[in-house]
Design a protein around this motif. Sequence first.
Motif, short mmCIF file in Angstrom:
data_model
loop_
_atom_site.label_atom_id
_atom_site.label_comp_id
_atom_site.label_asym_id
_atom_site.label_seq_id
_atom_site.Cartn_x
_atom_site.Cartn_y
_atom_site.Cartn_z
N GLY A 53 0.87 -1.30 -0.07
CA GLY A 53 0.18 -0.04 -0.10
C GLY A 53 0.80 1.10 0.09
O GLY A 53 0.42 2.22 0.41
N LYS A 54 2.07 1.27 -0.52
CA LYS A 54 2.84 2.54 -0.51
C LYS A 54 3.01 3.04 -1.83
O LYS A 54 3.80 3.92 -1.83
CB LYS A 54 4.38 1.98 -0.09
N ILE A 55 2.30 2.62 -2.92
CA ILE A 55 2.33 3.41 -4.12
C ILE A 55 1.34 4.52 -4.15
O ILE A 55 0.19 4.47 -3.48
CB ILE A 55 1.99 2.37 -5.25
N MET A 114 21.68 8.32 -4.71
CA MET A 114 21.67 7.44 -5.50
C MET A 114 21.22 6.00 -4.88
O MET A 114 22.08 5.48 -3.94
CB MET A 114 23.09 7.12 -6.30
N THR A 115 20.13 5.32 -5.26
CA THR A 115 19.66 4.23 -4.52
C THR A 115 19.37 3.39 -5.11
O THR A 115 18.65 3.39 -6.08
CB THR A 115 18.49 4.76 -3.28
N GLY A 116 19.51 1.91 -4.76
CA GLY A 116 18.81 0.84 -5.43
C GLY A 116 17.60 0.37 -4.92
O GLY A 116 16.98 -0.61 -5.10
N TYR A 117 16.90 1.15 -4.03
CA TYR A 117 15.73 0.76 -3.28
C TYR A 117 14.62 1.58 -3.85
O TYR A 117 13.58 0.92 -4.12
CB TYR A 117 15.86 0.86 -1.79
N GLY A 118 14.70 2.81 -3.69
CA GLY A 118 13.49 3.73 -4.21
C GLY A 118 12.27 3.63 -3.52
O GLY A 118 11.26 3.89 -3.92
N SER A 119 12.34 3.12 -2.21
CA SER A 119 11.19 2.75 -1.47
C SER A 119 10.78 4.31 -0.78
O SER A 119 11.38 5.10 -0.69
CB SER A 119 11.30 1.85 -0.40
#
Length: 511
Positions: free
Chosen positions: A213-215, A473-478
């Motif tokens: 539910g985080k979108i 710069m992140t590989g997560y993007g959350s």
Amino acid sequence: MTPTEPIKFLLVDDLEANLQALVALLRRDGLELLTARSGSEALELLLAHDISLAFLDVQMPVMDGFELAEVMRSTERTRQIPIIFLTAGIVDSQRRIRGYETGAVDFLAKPIEAHVLLNKAATFFDLACQRRELALTNAKLEQADRLKDEFLAMLAHELRNPLAPLRNAAEILQSDYAETEERGQALNILSRQIENMTRMIDDLLDVSRITEGKIELRKESVNLASVVQAASSLIRSECASRGQELAIKLPESPVYLHADSTRLEQVFGNLLMNASKYGGEGCHITVNAERAGPDVIISVTDDGTGIEPELLPRIFDLFVQASRTLDRRHGGLGIGLTLVQRIVRLHGGTIEARSKGLGQGSQFIVRLPAMTAPPAGASPARGKPAFQTATAPRRLLIVDDNTDSARSLAILQTRLGHETRTAYSGTEALEVAAEFKPEVVMLDIGLPGMDGFEVARKLRSMPDLSGVFLIAMTGYGSVDSREEGRKAGFDAFLVKPIDLRELQGLLGSLP
């Protein structure tokens, strides 16, 4: 045992009147009472049904209750069935011991007290219901575990697939004998395979965000035609390479939606990509949209390979794919249609899949609420704004513990006229920043030891660098990592692998 199948008790007595009395007492919703008048008749029922409790009369001709219980105990299928003996005689200790040895849980003397019988029956009925629920839960867990294993195998396969062309392309570029045309082809391979890997990772992250539910949808007035045209433009080259015909039929009057245009492009782009991928060579693909009361119905139809009947009810389930075979001819992670369904639902719509079977094509029907009237000043299709180019050279500090990533990005930015430095740890970043005084710091969040959040806070506390432009710069993007990044002082976020055009736009927007 299915969730709707009743619990079954077996009643065994050679007297019909006794059976009728038991049935009258025990009858309840969700319980099926099977009756037998002999041991042999009872054995037939035991082989044909899953019995949760057996009431056995002790004194029966030919095969008495004890003998029947001994047969049940000797057979794997019936060994665990609890038995309550019914007897009109006195049960001495020796007979009671024999009964317990054959699996009895209790003895009830005739005439049977109704409330005692009902209490015991209710207890075993509840236990049977609990066992069934536990069995169903275990079955679901086993299926989920199997799907997880299949998914991990697919993920490894799909992520390894691009590695071979990436390695080959790198070898070509390193070769002293490669022709100019071959180098160009190698560069195209690198770009294409990196794009494939990026798309897979983005899909995985999207599934996680939507599930939790985080979108967050960025809704605005959207022209349906612009969404469909943008989505179709992504697959026209694919269709051409496969000899496929793509036709689009839209309402004459513009249809507007209150929607997130990027997400809807993702929906229809995925449906069209699947139609092209699974439709086969030379198939026909049609997108048709029409108004239906307050809604608009958009169908994506192909006359290609179709969908297996057994797969159709599960087509939107996570990790479900048309082919689980080793050849993995079409590739993919089996999450695209799950994303499509969930994005459509977030827009208040529905999606349905139809197919008459293999070789008979498929159709996906999306129903979305349409705006009752076009927005004021609405224009037709609206393109995405182009990125600005950098107008002045900048001093860039690039911080990443992956040295190849940091160095290659520095080379690219140096060629664009920027002055660059690199650092590979948080401590080194602070030292270089104090001496170099960068205008922009590109900072990897996932640094070992001192992570990017802590480095950002320390940079903001340095008087000479309080105004530096910080790019995470992140590989997560959350959502969570972005929120923490804002609190730490980051001005912008780029998800790895970094889109260089997006970076160029950020640098070009700086004063």
